[in-house]
Design an enzyme around this catalytic site. Structure first.
Site, PDB file in Angstrom:
ATOM      1  N   ASP A   2       0.814  -1.207   0.000  1.00  0.00           N
ATOM      2  CA  ASP A   2       0.000   0.000   0.000  1.00  0.00           C
ATOM      3  C   ASP A   2       0.855   1.269   0.000  1.00  0.00           C
ATOM      4  O   ASP A   2       1.896   1.313   0.654  1.00  0.00           O
ATOM      5  CB  ASP A   2      -0.896  -0.019   1.246  1.00  0.00           C
ATOM      6  CG  ASP A   2      -2.085   0.898   1.082  1.00  0.00           C
ATOM      7  OD1 ASP A   2      -2.334   1.353  -0.041  1.00  0.00           O
ATOM      8  OD2 ASP A   2      -2.747   1.155   2.094  1.00  0.00           O
ATOM      9  N   ASN A   4       1.480   3.174  -3.052  1.00  0.00           N
ATOM     10  CA  ASN A   4       2.067   3.497  -4.366  1.00  0.00           C
ATOM     11  C   ASN A   4       1.515   4.821  -4.903  1.00  0.00           C
ATOM     12  O   ASN A   4       2.267   5.660  -5.407  1.00  0.00           O
ATOM     13  CB  ASN A   4       1.740   2.405  -5.391  1.00  0.00           C
ATOM     14  CG  ASN A   4       2.423   1.094  -5.081  1.00  0.00           C
ATOM     15  OD1 ASN A   4       3.341   1.050  -4.273  1.00  0.00           O
ATOM     16  ND2 ASN A   4       1.973   0.023  -5.703  1.00  0.00           N
ATOM     17  N   ARG A   6       0.100   7.362  -3.267  1.00  0.00           N
ATOM     18  CA  ARG A   6       0.547   8.527  -2.483  1.00  0.00           C
ATOM     19  C   ARG A   6       2.021   8.838  -2.763  1.00  0.00           C
ATOM     20  O   ARG A   6       2.417   9.991  -2.838  1.00  0.00           O
ATOM     21  CB  ARG A   6       0.334   8.268  -0.980  1.00  0.00           C
ATOM     22  CG  ARG A   6      -1.060   8.625  -0.521  1.00  0.00           C
ATOM     23  CD  ARG A   6      -1.369   8.028   0.814  1.00  0.00           C
ATOM     24  NE  ARG A   6      -1.561   6.581   0.697  1.00  0.00           N
ATOM     25  CZ  ARG A   6      -1.548   5.747   1.723  1.00  0.00           C
ATOM     26  NH1 ARG A   6      -1.327   6.191   2.937  1.00  0.00           N
ATOM     27  NH2 ARG A   6      -1.752   4.468   1.539  1.00  0.00           N
ATOM     28  N   ARG A  15      -0.301   8.413 -10.638  1.00  0.00           N
ATOM     29  CA  ARG A  15      -0.370   7.307  -9.670  1.00  0.00           C
ATOM     30  C   ARG A  15       0.270   6.036 -10.220  1.00  0.00           C
ATOM     31  O   ARG A  15       0.877   5.266  -9.477  1.00  0.00           O
ATOM     32  CB  ARG A  15      -1.833   7.015  -9.319  1.00  0.00           C
ATOM     33  CG  ARG A  15      -2.513   8.085  -8.493  1.00  0.00           C
ATOM     34  CD  ARG A  15      -3.988   7.729  -8.293  1.00  0.00           C
ATOM     35  NE  ARG A  15      -4.139   6.381  -7.792  1.00  0.00           N
ATOM     36  CZ  ARG A  15      -4.005   6.042  -6.505  1.00  0.00           C
ATOM     37  NH1 ARG A  15      -3.718   6.958  -5.613  1.00  0.00           N
ATOM     38  NH2 ARG A  15      -4.156   4.798  -6.121  1.00  0.00           N
ATOM     39  N   HIS A  19       2.977   2.611  -8.968  1.00  0.00           N
ATOM     40  CA  HIS A  19       2.912   1.145  -9.108  1.00  0.00           C
ATOM     41  C   HIS A  19       4.205   0.624  -9.749  1.00  0.00           C
ATOM     42  O   HIS A  19       4.729  -0.417  -9.341  1.00  0.00           O
ATOM     43  CB  HIS A  19       1.708   0.736  -9.959  1.00  0.00           C
ATOM     44  CG  HIS A  19       0.394   1.133  -9.352  1.00  0.00           C
ATOM     45  ND1 HIS A  19       0.095   0.903  -8.025  1.00  0.00           N
ATOM     46  CD2 HIS A  19      -0.691   1.769  -9.876  1.00  0.00           C
ATOM     47  CE1 HIS A  19      -1.129   1.358  -7.769  1.00  0.00           C
ATOM     48  NE2 HIS A  19      -1.616   1.901  -8.866  1.00  0.00           N
ATOM     49  N   SER A  47      -7.181  -6.187  -5.468  1.00  0.00           N
ATOM     50  CA  SER A  47      -8.275  -6.670  -4.616  1.00  0.00           C
ATOM     51  C   SER A  47      -9.598  -6.652  -5.363  1.00  0.00           C
ATOM     52  O   SER A  47      -9.738  -5.970  -6.397  1.00  0.00           O
ATOM     53  CB  SER A  47      -8.374  -5.810  -3.350  1.00  0.00           C
ATOM     54  OG  SER A  47      -9.024  -4.588  -3.648  1.00  0.00           O
ATOM     55  N   GLU A  49     -11.970  -5.087  -4.537  1.00  0.00           N
ATOM     56  CA  GLU A  49     -12.466  -3.701  -4.446  1.00  0.00           C
ATOM     57  C   GLU A  49     -11.737  -2.774  -5.429  1.00  0.00           C
ATOM     58  O   GLU A  49     -12.218  -1.673  -5.723  1.00  0.00           O
ATOM     59  CB  GLU A  49     -12.274  -3.147  -3.020  1.00  0.00           C
ATOM     60  CG  GLU A  49     -13.224  -3.755  -1.985  1.00  0.00           C
ATOM     61  CD  GLU A  49     -12.930  -5.210  -1.671  1.00  0.00           C
ATOM     62  OE1 GLU A  49     -11.728  -5.576  -1.579  1.00  0.00           O
ATOM     63  OE2 GLU A  49     -13.879  -6.006  -1.559  1.00  0.00           O
ATOM     64  N   ARG A  53     -11.637   1.578  -8.947  1.00  0.00           N
ATOM     65  CA  ARG A  53     -10.722   2.680  -9.303  1.00  0.00           C
ATOM     66  C   ARG A  53     -11.033   3.187 -10.716  1.00  0.00           C
ATOM     67  O   ARG A  53     -11.690   2.492 -11.488  1.00  0.00           O
ATOM     68  CB  ARG A  53      -9.282   2.178  -9.231  1.00  0.00           C
ATOM     69  CG  ARG A  53      -8.929   1.846  -7.801  1.00  0.00           C
ATOM     70  CD  ARG A  53      -7.476   1.620  -7.610  1.00  0.00           C
ATOM     71  NE  ARG A  53      -7.246   1.460  -6.186  1.00  0.00           N
ATOM     72  CZ  ARG A  53      -6.090   1.620  -5.592  1.00  0.00           C
ATOM     73  NH1 ARG A  53      -5.029   1.943  -6.281  1.00  0.00           N
ATOM     74  NH2 ARG A  53      -5.978   1.453  -4.289  1.00  0.00           N
ATOM     75  N   LEU A 114      11.111 -20.951  -2.377  1.00  0.00           N
ATOM     76  CA  LEU A 114      10.039 -20.107  -1.833  1.00  0.00           C
ATOM     77  C   LEU A 114       8.782 -20.165  -2.713  1.00  0.00           C
ATOM     78  O   LEU A 114       8.886 -20.201  -3.945  1.00  0.00           O
ATOM     79  CB  LEU A 114      10.571 -18.673  -1.756  1.00  0.00           C
ATOM     80  CG  LEU A 114       9.648 -17.544  -1.327  1.00  0.00           C
ATOM     81  CD1 LEU A 114      10.460 -16.488  -0.556  1.00  0.00           C
ATOM     82  CD2 LEU A 114       8.958 -16.877  -2.501  1.00  0.00           C
ATOM     83  N   ARG A 165       1.605  -4.557   6.805  1.00  0.00           N
ATOM     84  CA  ARG A 165       0.819  -3.543   6.080  1.00  0.00           C
ATOM     85  C   ARG A 165       1.633  -2.257   6.047  1.00  0.00           C
ATOM     86  O   ARG A 165       2.069  -1.760   7.101  1.00  0.00           O
ATOM     87  CB  ARG A 165      -0.515  -3.305   6.796  1.00  0.00           C
ATOM     88  CG  ARG A 165      -1.292  -2.109   6.261  1.00  0.00           C
ATOM     89  CD  ARG A 165      -2.373  -2.540   5.325  1.00  0.00           C
ATOM     90  NE  ARG A 165      -2.881  -1.444   4.520  1.00  0.00           N
ATOM     91  CZ  ARG A 165      -4.164  -1.271   4.218  1.00  0.00           C
ATOM     92  NH1 ARG A 165      -5.047  -2.108   4.683  1.00  0.00           N
ATOM     93  NH2 ARG A 165      -4.537  -0.285   3.445  1.00  0.00           N
TER      94      ARG A 165
HETATM   95  C1  FPP Z   1      -1.756  -0.265  -3.592  1.00  0.00           C
HETATM   96  O1  FPP Z   1      -1.284   1.081  -3.623  1.00  0.00           O
HETATM   97  C2  FPP Z   1      -1.112  -1.086  -4.635  1.00  0.00           C
HETATM   98  C3  FPP Z   1      -1.764  -1.693  -5.678  1.00  0.00           C
HETATM   99  C4  FPP Z   1      -3.231  -1.572  -5.900  1.00  0.00           C
HETATM  100  C5  FPP Z   1      -1.076  -2.499  -6.707  1.00  0.00           C
HETATM  101  C6  FPP Z   1       0.324  -2.935  -6.402  1.00  0.00           C
HETATM  102  C7  FPP Z   1       0.786  -3.899  -7.431  1.00  0.00           C
HETATM  103  C8  FPP Z   1       2.078  -4.127  -7.742  1.00  0.00           C
HETATM  104  C9  FPP Z   1       3.219  -3.415  -7.115  1.00  0.00           C
HETATM  105  C10 FPP Z   1       2.378  -5.145  -8.797  1.00  0.00           C
HETATM  106  C11 FPP Z   1       2.285  -6.535  -8.290  1.00  0.00           C
HETATM  107  C12 FPP Z   1       2.173  -7.462  -9.399  1.00  0.00           C
HETATM  108  C13 FPP Z   1       2.512  -8.787  -9.407  1.00  0.00           C
HETATM  109  C14 FPP Z   1       2.252  -9.595 -10.631  1.00  0.00           C
HETATM  110  C15 FPP Z   1       3.124  -9.451  -8.268  1.00  0.00           C
HETATM  111  P1  FPP Z   1      -2.376   2.247  -3.715  1.00  0.00           P
HETATM  112  O2  FPP Z   1      -2.608   2.572  -5.148  1.00  0.00           O
HETATM  113  O3  FPP Z   1      -3.600   1.823  -2.963  1.00  0.00           O
HETATM  114  O4  FPP Z   1      -1.662   3.426  -2.992  1.00  0.00           O
HETATM  115  P2  FPP Z   1      -2.401   4.614  -2.209  1.00  0.00           P
HETATM  116  O5  FPP Z   1      -3.062   3.974  -1.012  1.00  0.00           O
HETATM  117  O6  FPP Z   1      -1.283   5.522  -1.842  1.00  0.00           O
HETATM  118  O7  FPP Z   1      -3.397   5.233  -3.158  1.00  0.00           O
END
Ligand code: FPP
Length: 225
Positions: A2, A4, A6, A15, A19, A47, A49, A53, A114, A165
């Site tokens: 969580d 990314n 922000r 945004r 990611h 998720s 949810e 977005r 792993l 988290r």
């Molecule tokens: C939450 O940050 C993050 C996500 C919704 C996606 C994260 C996904 C990856 C880093 C890629 C993973 C992929 C694989 C295949 C393993 P947010 O956007 O909710 O951040 P915020 O709370 O600051 O808005």
């Protein structure tokens, strides 16, 4: 993973750049976990949810996950890492992405290192609903905890010892609701793209200092009976 969005907003970036930066953090932390001998490592990538977005962000995340699968599976395979997915395969998940997931799982199926589980279109409540539906469909009359556990998305996945988290949020947000009954929860202020190996070590140290009693008086590992 969580924070990314922000992280990117703080830098005046879109945004989606958050990611992309989150991918670097993910593989850095995965490396750290692997080196420490962690057996099971699960990430919440999308998720049930997250469909709410903006459509551009959802489309980006679908493509992004597909590209990560394509770009990283060989390297993970060479490192003896086994890839698995948990989550709902509903019509919203593009067929092409499902195929990529299946390819990555098949390629790494027999690896013994792993297990890297990606929670995609995952929700803890959806997982329980799907488990109950399967139990009902099978005509089962008596249900125990084992019946539920056997019908989760990955019955082999052990309950997590530690859940981390990030980004200073203090919620479970529908992650592994059944499985984390006795997990230790560690919260980090770091936004996910800033979370690195050192943060992982700090979280594991905090975990090691906890006293796990599972509702009893002593940690079962210390118990004499
Ligand atoms: C939450 O940050 C993050 C996500 C919704 C996606 C994260 C996904 C990856 C880093 C890629 C993973 C992929 C694989 C295949 C393993 P947010 O956007 O909710 O951040 P915020 O709370 O600051 O808005």
């Amino acid at each position: 993973m969580d924070g990314n969005g922000r992280w990117a907003e703080q830098r005046g970036l879109p945004r989606t750049d958050g990611h992309t930066a989150g991918e670097q953090a993910l593989f850095e932390v995965l490396d750290g976990a692997d080196e420490l001998g962690v057996g099971w490592f699960t990430v919440y990538a999308f998720s049930t949810e997250n469909w709410r977005r903006p459509v551009e962000e959802v489309e980006f995340l679908l493509r992004f996950n597909e590209e990560i699968m394509l770009g990283r599976q060989e390297e993970l395979h060479e490192r003896n890492i086994r890839i698995r997915f948990i989550g709902r395969r509903d019509r919203r998940v593009p067929r092409r992405l499902v195929r990529r997931m299946e390819e990555a799982v098949a390629l790494t199926r027999d690896n013994t290192g792993l297990t890297f589980t990606i929670a995609f279109n995952y929700g803890g409540r959806a997982e329980l609903v799907d488990a109950v539906q399967r139990i009902v469909d099978a005509g089962t009359k008596r249900v125990s905890e084992k019946t539920i556990a056997r019908n989760l998305y990955d019955p082999e996945m052990p309950d997590p010892d530690l859940v981390i988290r990030t980004s200073g949020e203090y919620r479970v947000s529908n992650f592994l609701l059944w499985e984390l009954a006795y997990s230790e929860l560690v919260f980090s202020e770091a936004l996910w793209p800033d979370f690195g190996r050192q943060h992982l070590y700090t979280a594991i140290k905090e975990f090691q200092d906890r006293d796990r009693r599972y509702g009893g008086i002593v940690d079962p590992g210390e118990s004499i009976g």
